[in-house]
Design an enzyme around this catalytic site. Structure first.
Site, mmCIF file in Angstrom:
data_model
loop_
_atom_site.group_PDB
_atom_site.id
_atom_site.type_symbol
_atom_site.label_atom_id
_atom_site.label_comp_id
_atom_site.label_asym_id
_atom_site.label_seq_id
_atom_site.Cartn_x
_atom_site.Cartn_y
_atom_site.Cartn_z
ATOM 1 N N ASP A 1 42.181 30.277 40.842
ATOM 2 C CA ASP A 1 41.506 31.453 41.585
ATOM 3 C C ASP A 1 40.038 30.920 42.114
ATOM 4 O O ASP A 1 39.641 29.898 41.509
ATOM 5 C CB ASP A 1 41.317 32.383 40.389
ATOM 6 C CG ASP A 1 40.848 34.003 40.859
ATOM 7 O OD1 ASP A 1 41.544 34.749 40.784
ATOM 8 O OD2 ASP A 1 39.769 34.067 41.494
ATOM 9 N N ILE A 2 39.894 31.594 43.267
ATOM 10 C CA ILE A 2 39.045 30.874 44.173
ATOM 11 C C ILE A 2 37.496 31.485 43.232
ATOM 12 O O ILE A 2 36.376 31.067 43.663
ATOM 13 C CB ILE A 2 39.096 31.436 45.711
ATOM 14 C CG1 ILE A 2 38.194 30.729 46.452
ATOM 15 C CG2 ILE A 2 38.552 33.248 45.580
ATOM 16 C CD1 ILE A 2 38.706 31.096 48.032
ATOM 17 N N ASN B 1 46.979 43.208 37.061
ATOM 18 C CA ASN B 1 46.310 44.308 37.498
ATOM 19 C C ASN B 1 47.208 44.983 38.518
ATOM 20 O O ASN B 1 47.873 44.499 39.270
ATOM 21 C CB ASN B 1 45.020 43.735 38.131
ATOM 22 C CG ASN B 1 44.073 43.327 37.323
ATOM 23 O OD1 ASN B 1 44.095 43.348 35.934
ATOM 24 N ND2 ASN B 1 43.333 42.181 37.699
ATOM 25 N N GLY C 1 42.520 47.337 38.982
ATOM 26 C CA GLY C 1 41.485 46.331 39.400
ATOM 27 C C GLY C 1 42.172 45.390 40.260
ATOM 28 O O GLY C 1 41.741 44.257 40.613
ATOM 29 N N GLN C 2 43.475 45.834 40.941
ATOM 30 C CA GLN C 2 44.188 44.971 41.855
ATOM 31 C C GLN C 2 43.377 45.202 43.219
ATOM 32 O O GLN C 2 43.171 46.191 43.764
ATOM 33 C CB GLN C 2 45.559 45.498 41.858
ATOM 34 C CG GLN C 2 46.266 44.554 42.847
ATOM 35 C CD GLN C 2 48.019 44.784 43.151
ATOM 36 O OE1 GLN C 2 48.315 45.857 42.418
ATOM 37 N NE2 GLN C 2 48.650 43.961 43.255
ATOM 38 N N HIS D 1 50.526 39.271 41.017
ATOM 39 C CA HIS D 1 50.256 37.947 40.420
ATOM 40 C C HIS D 1 49.904 38.271 39.152
ATOM 41 O O HIS D 1 49.347 39.162 38.540
ATOM 42 C CB HIS D 1 48.986 37.416 41.106
ATOM 43 C CG HIS D 1 47.885 38.272 41.572
ATOM 44 N ND1 HIS D 1 47.899 39.293 42.492
ATOM 45 C CD2 HIS D 1 46.793 38.432 40.899
ATOM 46 C CE1 HIS D 1 47.043 39.934 42.580
ATOM 47 N NE2 HIS D 1 46.104 39.545 41.527
ATOM 48 N N HIS E 1 47.500 36.795 36.151
ATOM 49 C CA HIS E 1 46.170 36.099 36.047
ATOM 50 C C HIS E 1 46.351 35.197 34.814
ATOM 51 O O HIS E 1 46.666 35.999 33.600
ATOM 52 C CB HIS E 1 44.878 36.844 35.800
ATOM 53 C CG HIS E 1 44.528 37.521 36.949
ATOM 54 N ND1 HIS E 1 43.349 37.205 37.841
ATOM 55 C CD2 HIS E 1 44.756 38.812 37.474
ATOM 56 C CE1 HIS E 1 43.043 38.148 38.813
ATOM 57 N NE2 HIS E 1 43.999 39.137 38.603
#
Ligand code: 5GP
Ligand code: ZN
Length: 117
Positions: A33-34, A90, A96-97, A103, A105
């Site tokens: 994750d960035i 999410n 919270g998407q 994906h 997490h």
């Protein structure tokens, strides 16, 4: 509606946008994750553009289930199993998407609380 051409995670899967890819197979890939929320924060995605759990069809079951198998494998590989970790999806805005390519997490390396807030 985001088209597959424009979808950020489709573009990462096609390697048009750089990402630290840590795992890949025929149907999925995982990358860092960035903006990590924990010492380990990976995203596991299907190569195929699936939007979210809300759009899930019966024929997507094995593909989505596989994402969790990959997440569990990566957790094992990164020695997160003993202390535990979190794997979450999410789904939709209130969930919270923010990126509308499904994906999982995988978060680990610190304590997480419940409810998540
Ligand atoms: P969501 O909020 O949709 O559940 O999660 C989207 C995740 O994608 C966020 O944790 C966010 O930091 C991550 N993200 C957003 N843009 C990028 C990007 O360009 N590269 C990577 N590697 N992760 C991204
Ligand atoms: Zn996509």
């Amino acid at each position: 509606m985001v088209r597959m051409d424009d979808c950020l995670f489709c573009r990462i899967a096609r390697r048009e946008i750089p990402a630290k890819i840590v795992y890949e197979d025929d149907s999925s890939l995982a990358f860092e994750d960035i903006q990590p929320q924990s010492p380990v924060h990976l995203l596991v995605i299907p190569r195929r553009h699936l939007v979210s759990l809300r759009e899930m069809k019966p024929e997507d079951e094995s593909e989505i289930g596989h994402l969790f198998a990959v997440a569990a494998g990566l957790a094992r590989e990164r020695a997160l199993e003993n202390n535990g970790y979190r794997a979450v999806v999410n789904s939709g805005t209130w969930g919270g998407q923010t990126v509308f390519h499904l994906h999982v997490h995988l978060l680990g390396g610190r304590v997480f609380h419940w409810p998540p807030g």
